[in-house]
Design a protein around this motif. Structure first.
Motif, PDB file in Angstrom:
ATOM      1  N   PHE A 107     -10.192 -22.054 -19.214  1.00  0.00           N
ATOM      2  CA  PHE A 107     -10.668 -21.277 -20.352  1.00  0.00           C
ATOM      3  C   PHE A 107      -9.461 -20.684 -21.067  1.00  0.00           C
ATOM      4  CE2 PHE A 107     -12.348 -17.826 -22.773  1.00  0.00           C
ATOM      5  CZ  PHE A 107     -13.634 -18.215 -23.110  1.00  0.00           C
ATOM      6  N   LEU A 108      -9.387 -20.869 -22.374  1.00  0.00           N
ATOM      7  CA  LEU A 108      -8.329 -20.286 -23.197  1.00  0.00           C
ATOM      8  C   LEU A 108      -8.884 -19.053 -23.879  1.00  0.00           C
ATOM      9  CD1 LEU A 108      -6.947 -23.507 -24.934  1.00  0.00           C
ATOM     10  CD2 LEU A 108      -6.003 -22.325 -22.936  1.00  0.00           C
ATOM     11  N   ASP A 109      -8.311 -17.903 -23.581  1.00  0.00           N
ATOM     12  CA  ASP A 109      -8.809 -16.693 -24.229  1.00  0.00           C
ATOM     13  C   ASP A 109      -7.975 -16.378 -25.466  1.00  0.00           C
ATOM     14  OD1 ASP A 109      -6.522 -15.197 -23.413  1.00  0.00           O
ATOM     15  OD2 ASP A 109      -7.766 -13.443 -22.994  1.00  0.00           O
ATOM     16  N   GLU A 110      -8.379 -15.333 -26.140  1.00  0.00           N
ATOM     17  CA  GLU A 110      -7.761 -14.958 -27.410  1.00  0.00           C
ATOM     18  C   GLU A 110      -6.279 -14.610 -27.252  1.00  0.00           C
ATOM     19  OE1 GLU A 110      -8.889 -11.968 -31.077  1.00  0.00           O
ATOM     20  OE2 GLU A 110     -10.380 -12.458 -29.574  1.00  0.00           O
ATOM     21  N   THR A 111      -5.919 -13.924 -26.165  1.00  0.00           N
ATOM     22  CA  THR A 111      -4.521 -13.517 -25.992  1.00  0.00           C
ATOM     23  C   THR A 111      -3.606 -14.710 -25.774  1.00  0.00           C
ATOM     24  OG1 THR A 111      -4.752 -13.149 -23.599  1.00  0.00           O
ATOM     25  CG2 THR A 111      -5.177 -11.255 -25.061  1.00  0.00           C
ATOM     26  N   ALA A 112      -4.081 -15.703 -25.048  1.00  0.00           N
ATOM     27  CA  ALA A 112      -3.265 -16.899 -24.801  1.00  0.00           C
ATOM     28  C   ALA A 112      -3.077 -17.687 -26.093  1.00  0.00           C
ATOM     29  CB  ALA A 112      -3.920 -17.769 -23.732  1.00  0.00           C
ATOM     30  N   LEU A 113      -4.158 -17.897 -26.833  1.00  0.00           N
ATOM     31  CA  LEU A 113      -4.058 -18.648 -28.088  1.00  0.00           C
ATOM     32  C   LEU A 113      -3.230 -17.890 -29.118  1.00  0.00           C
ATOM     33  CD1 LEU A 113      -7.678 -20.084 -28.300  1.00  0.00           C
ATOM     34  CD2 LEU A 113      -5.555 -21.404 -28.064  1.00  0.00           C
ATOM     35  N   PHE A 131      -6.633 -18.950 -18.824  1.00  0.00           N
ATOM     36  CA  PHE A 131      -5.280 -18.724 -19.340  1.00  0.00           C
ATOM     37  C   PHE A 131      -5.378 -17.514 -20.247  1.00  0.00           C
ATOM     38  CE2 PHE A 131      -1.696 -20.865 -22.034  1.00  0.00           C
ATOM     39  CZ  PHE A 131      -0.808 -19.889 -21.622  1.00  0.00           C
ATOM     40  N   THR A 132      -4.778 -16.392 -19.803  1.00  0.00           N
ATOM     41  CA  THR A 132      -4.923 -15.125 -20.511  1.00  0.00           C
ATOM     42  C   THR A 132      -3.745 -14.214 -20.235  1.00  0.00           C
ATOM     43  OG1 THR A 132      -6.361 -13.210 -20.845  1.00  0.00           O
ATOM     44  CG2 THR A 132      -6.256 -14.082 -18.611  1.00  0.00           C
ATOM     45  N   PHE A 133      -3.474 -13.341 -21.179  1.00  0.00           N
ATOM     46  CA  PHE A 133      -2.520 -12.258 -20.954  1.00  0.00           C
ATOM     47  C   PHE A 133      -3.256 -10.916 -20.910  1.00  0.00           C
ATOM     48  CE2 PHE A 133       0.134 -15.601 -22.842  1.00  0.00           C
ATOM     49  CZ  PHE A 133       1.116 -15.680 -21.863  1.00  0.00           C
ATOM     50  N   ASN A 134      -4.575 -10.960 -20.931  1.00  0.00           N
ATOM     51  CA  ASN A 134      -5.410  -9.763 -20.895  1.00  0.00           C
ATOM     52  C   ASN A 134      -5.588  -9.338 -19.439  1.00  0.00           C
ATOM     53  OD1 ASN A 134      -7.495  -7.912 -20.854  1.00  0.00           O
ATOM     54  ND2 ASN A 134      -8.749  -8.990 -22.358  1.00  0.00           N
ATOM     55  N   ARG A 135      -4.944  -8.239 -19.053  1.00  0.00           N
ATOM     56  CA  ARG A 135      -5.002  -7.776 -17.659  1.00  0.00           C
ATOM     57  C   ARG A 135      -6.409  -7.363 -17.243  1.00  0.00           C
ATOM     58  NH1 ARG A 135      -1.582 -10.930 -17.028  1.00  0.00           N
ATOM     59  NH2 ARG A 135      -2.691 -10.999 -15.096  1.00  0.00           N
ATOM     60  N   ASN A 136      -7.283  -7.051 -18.193  1.00  0.00           N
ATOM     61  CA  ASN A 136      -8.662  -6.699 -17.842  1.00  0.00           C
ATOM     62  C   ASN A 136      -9.356  -7.828 -17.095  1.00  0.00           C
ATOM     63  OD1 ASN A 136      -8.299  -4.266 -19.110  1.00  0.00           O
ATOM     64  ND2 ASN A 136      -9.394  -4.849 -20.961  1.00  0.00           N
ATOM     65  N   MET A 193     -10.279  -8.316 -13.275  1.00  0.00           N
ATOM     66  CA  MET A 193     -11.563  -7.894 -12.714  1.00  0.00           C
ATOM     67  C   MET A 193     -12.529  -9.069 -12.511  1.00  0.00           C
ATOM     68  SD  MET A 193     -11.143  -4.750 -12.113  1.00  0.00           S
ATOM     69  CE  MET A 193     -12.740  -3.986 -11.876  1.00  0.00           C
ATOM     70  N   LEU A 194     -12.222 -10.231 -13.076  1.00  0.00           N
ATOM     71  CA  LEU A 194     -13.080 -11.399 -12.870  1.00  0.00           C
ATOM     72  C   LEU A 194     -13.218 -11.737 -11.388  1.00  0.00           C
ATOM     73  CD1 LEU A 194     -11.921 -13.760 -15.758  1.00  0.00           C
ATOM     74  CD2 LEU A 194     -14.187 -12.717 -15.503  1.00  0.00           C
ATOM     75  N   ALA A 195     -12.182 -11.438 -10.617  1.00  0.00           N
ATOM     76  CA  ALA A 195     -12.237 -11.706  -9.170  1.00  0.00           C
ATOM     77  C   ALA A 195     -13.357 -10.918  -8.494  1.00  0.00           C
ATOM     78  CB  ALA A 195     -10.893 -11.389  -8.524  1.00  0.00           C
ATOM     79  N   ASN A 196     -13.762  -9.809  -9.108  1.00  0.00           N
ATOM     80  CA  ASN A 196     -14.882  -9.030  -8.561  1.00  0.00           C
ATOM     81  C   ASN A 196     -16.226  -9.707  -8.804  1.00  0.00           C
ATOM     82  OD1 ASN A 196     -13.183  -7.008  -7.630  1.00  0.00           O
ATOM     83  ND2 ASN A 196     -13.279  -5.906  -9.567  1.00  0.00           N
ATOM     84  N   LEU A 197     -16.248 -10.649  -9.738  1.00  0.00           N
ATOM     85  CA  LEU A 197     -17.469 -11.409 -10.023  1.00  0.00           C
ATOM     86  C   LEU A 197     -17.486 -12.737  -9.284  1.00  0.00           C
ATOM     87  CD1 LEU A 197     -17.681 -10.837 -13.880  1.00  0.00           C
ATOM     88  CD2 LEU A 197     -19.030  -9.714 -12.096  1.00  0.00           C
ATOM     89  N   ASP A 198     -16.294 -13.334  -9.134  1.00  0.00           N
ATOM     90  CA  ASP A 198     -16.181 -14.645  -8.484  1.00  0.00           C
ATOM     91  C   ASP A 198     -14.781 -14.750  -7.895  1.00  0.00           C
ATOM     92  OD1 ASP A 198     -15.804 -17.318  -7.820  1.00  0.00           O
ATOM     93  OD2 ASP A 198     -16.889 -18.068  -9.567  1.00  0.00           O
ATOM     94  N   ILE A 256      -6.397 -16.613 -12.427  1.00  0.00           N
ATOM     95  CA  ILE A 256      -5.823 -16.161 -13.694  1.00  0.00           C
ATOM     96  C   ILE A 256      -4.466 -16.858 -13.874  1.00  0.00           C
ATOM     97  CG2 ILE A 256      -5.076 -14.147 -15.028  1.00  0.00           C
ATOM     98  CD1 ILE A 256      -7.997 -13.888 -14.131  1.00  0.00           C
ATOM     99  N   ILE A 257      -4.250 -17.420 -15.047  1.00  0.00           N
ATOM    100  CA  ILE A 257      -2.962 -18.035 -15.409  1.00  0.00           C
ATOM    101  C   ILE A 257      -2.434 -17.291 -16.624  1.00  0.00           C
ATOM    102  CG2 ILE A 257      -1.809 -20.165 -16.133  1.00  0.00           C
ATOM    103  CD1 ILE A 257      -4.329 -21.637 -14.992  1.00  0.00           C
ATOM    104  N   PRO A 258      -1.236 -16.746 -16.621  1.00  0.00           N
ATOM    105  CA  PRO A 258      -0.306 -16.662 -15.488  1.00  0.00           C
ATOM    106  C   PRO A 258      -0.776 -15.610 -14.488  1.00  0.00           C
ATOM    107  CG  PRO A 258       0.632 -15.525 -17.377  1.00  0.00           C
ATOM    108  CD  PRO A 258      -0.667 -16.140 -17.841  1.00  0.00           C
ATOM    109  N   SER A 259      -0.313 -15.751 -13.283  1.00  0.00           N
ATOM    110  CA  SER A 259      -0.806 -14.888 -12.204  1.00  0.00           C
ATOM    111  C   SER A 259      -0.111 -13.536 -12.158  1.00  0.00           C
ATOM    112  CB  SER A 259      -0.652 -15.596 -10.862  1.00  0.00           C
ATOM    113  OG  SER A 259       0.694 -15.947 -10.657  1.00  0.00           O
ATOM    114  N   ASN A 260       0.953 -13.356 -12.939  1.00  0.00           N
ATOM    115  CA  ASN A 260       1.638 -12.048 -12.904  1.00  0.00           C
ATOM    116  C   ASN A 260       1.653 -11.381 -14.248  1.00  0.00           C
ATOM    117  OD1 ASN A 260       3.466 -13.677 -14.201  1.00  0.00           O
ATOM    118  ND2 ASN A 260       4.966 -13.595 -12.548  1.00  0.00           N
TER     119      ASN A 260
END
Length: 152
Positions: free
Chosen positions: A12-18, A130-135, A138-143, A148-152
């Motif tokens: 999934f490409l989010d807004e921050t990555a694009l 693929f995101t730079f959104n640190r929020n 929290m997806l790990a709490n759902l699944d 998350i890419i990148p992981s750091n």
């Protein structure tokens, strides 16, 4: 796009990555570009939502130029026509689930847009974003299988 999408290697490409990929002045541009090129070399398929495309087109037009916004749309159309990018349209079911997620899980502190991404990923069983959104940590709490890419 249907729920039978081959999701094995879909990201999934989010807004921050694009946005980082479209803006050479973004401090994350180099990282986004190198990560994206690495992912592209792996022959991954990508998915995003029409609302992300709409928001980025408007942002590029307002912050940069209409020409850059049109270049972005052209690149998105080309990727979609080659089958490399699937664009998911919103629908009342996904929108309702997004609102329910906000009500049921306030501890996630998602915006409505972030909740829509989470619900869309869950519905289509996409396990990488693929995101730079640190929020989105929290997806790990759902699944717990979401990466998350990148992981750091």
């Amino acid at each position: 796009m249907d729920n039978h999408l081959n999701i094995q290697d879909t990201i999934f490409l989010d807004e921050t990555a694009l946005a980082a990929l479209m803006n050479p002045d973004d401090p994350r541009y180099s990282k986004a570009r190198s990560l994206f090129l690495d992912l592209h070399d792996l022959e991954r398929n990508y998915v995003t939502t029409n609302s992300i495309i709409f928001d980025l087109h408007e942002w590029l037009r307002n912050e940069y130029s209409y020409q850059l916004a049109e270049f972005f749309l052209s690149a998105i159309d080309k990727a979609a026509s080659k089958g490399k990018l699937a664009i998911i349209s919103s629908n009342p079911e996904l929108e309702g689930e997004s609102r329910r997620l906000l009500l049921d899980r306030p501890e996630l502190r998602f915006s409505l847009s972030e909740a829509f991404t989470a619900v869309t990923m869950s519905y289509y069983q996409v396990k990488r974003i693929f995101t730079f959104n640190r929020n989105f940590m929290m997806l790990a709490n759902l699944d717990r299988d979401i990466r998350i890419i990148p992981s750091n």
